[in-house]
Motif scaffolding. Sequence first.
Motif, short mmCIF file in Angstrom:
data_model
loop_
_atom_site.label_atom_id
_atom_site.label_comp_id
_atom_site.label_asym_id
_atom_site.label_seq_id
_atom_site.Cartn_x
_atom_site.Cartn_y
_atom_site.Cartn_z
N MET A 1 0.84 -1.19 0.00
CA MET A 1 0.00 0.00 0.00
C MET A 1 0.87 1.25 0.00
O MET A 1 1.83 1.33 0.76
CB MET A 1 -0.85 0.03 1.26
N LEU A 2 0.49 2.18 -0.84
CA LEU A 2 1.22 3.44 -0.85
C LEU A 2 1.19 4.11 0.52
O LEU A 2 2.18 4.70 0.95
CB LEU A 2 0.62 4.39 -1.89
N LEU A 3 0.06 4.04 1.16
CA LEU A 3 -0.10 4.68 2.45
C LEU A 3 0.98 4.25 3.43
O LEU A 3 1.56 5.08 4.14
CB LEU A 3 -1.49 4.35 3.02
N GLU A 4 1.30 2.97 3.45
CA GLU A 4 2.28 2.45 4.40
C GLU A 4 3.71 2.87 4.06
O GLU A 4 4.61 2.72 4.88
CB GLU A 4 2.16 0.94 4.48
N MET A 5 3.93 3.42 2.88
CA MET A 5 5.26 3.86 2.47
C MET A 5 5.52 5.34 2.82
O MET A 5 6.65 5.81 2.72
CB MET A 5 5.45 3.63 0.98
N VAL A 6 4.50 6.05 3.26
CA VAL A 6 4.64 7.48 3.55
C VAL A 6 5.71 7.77 4.60
O VAL A 6 6.49 8.72 4.42
CB VAL A 6 3.28 8.10 3.94
N PRO A 7 5.83 7.00 5.69
CA PRO A 7 6.89 7.32 6.65
C PRO A 7 8.31 7.22 6.05
O PRO A 7 9.22 7.89 6.52
CB PRO A 7 6.71 6.28 7.76
N ILE A 8 8.47 6.45 5.00
CA ILE A 8 9.77 6.29 4.35
C ILE A 8 10.00 7.41 3.34
O ILE A 8 11.11 7.91 3.17
CB ILE A 8 9.86 4.92 3.65
N ASP A 9 8.93 7.81 2.64
CA ASP A 9 9.03 8.82 1.58
C ASP A 9 7.77 9.68 1.58
O ASP A 9 6.73 9.29 1.06
CB ASP A 9 9.20 8.12 0.23
N ARG A 10 7.86 10.86 2.16
CA ARG A 10 6.71 11.75 2.28
C ARG A 10 6.17 12.22 0.93
O ARG A 10 5.03 12.67 0.84
CB ARG A 10 7.06 12.98 3.13
N GLU A 11 6.97 12.13 -0.13
CA GLU A 11 6.50 12.55 -1.45
C GLU A 11 5.38 11.66 -1.97
O GLU A 11 4.65 12.03 -2.90
CB GLU A 11 7.66 12.59 -2.44
N ILE A 12 5.20 10.50 -1.37
CA ILE A 12 4.14 9.58 -1.76
C ILE A 12 2.77 10.18 -1.48
O ILE A 12 1.78 9.81 -2.12
CB ILE A 12 4.32 8.21 -1.08
N VAL A 13 2.70 11.14 -0.59
CA VAL A 13 1.43 11.81 -0.31
C VAL A 13 0.88 12.42 -1.60
O VAL A 13 -0.33 12.41 -1.84
CB VAL A 13 1.57 12.87 0.81
N GLY A 14 1.75 12.92 -2.47
CA GLY A 14 1.30 13.44 -3.76
C GLY A 14 0.63 12.38 -4.61
O GLY A 14 -0.39 12.64 -5.26
#
Length: 129
Positions: A1-14
């Motif tokens: 899930m993209l959501l779970e990758m946000v702590p690693i890479d905040r640009e995923i919020v985009g």
Amino acid sequence: MLLEMVPIDREIVGDLKAWRALGYVEHFAASPLRCAGEAMAAYRGLDQSHARSFDALCAAMDRLIYTATALLDEMPAEEDPGLIVDVASLSLRRLIARATAFINANGQGEAAYIDPNAVQADIDAVMAS
């Protein structure tokens, strides 16, 4: 899930902000999966109350993703997004499990009845974090 990758890479919020939900039939109409036709036929064959319950569950998942995305987007860069991601991911996994149970039960039995209070509780958990 993209959501779970946000702590690693905040640009995923985009990427999460660019995501748009599709209805069940719309998803499978655009899908290259071999079973897409059968999935759409099964959905169309559901009892109206079961279809409404399933649609409500899917809508709750969509709202949860949109809510978590909005919270993450508003979060200052120096703050840790981990809590929002953890709560939202846990809630999403629960909702996905309920949708899977519904599908695996062919839209029959207890899995077809989704408690709207439980769905709202999952969304409230994300909002409270």
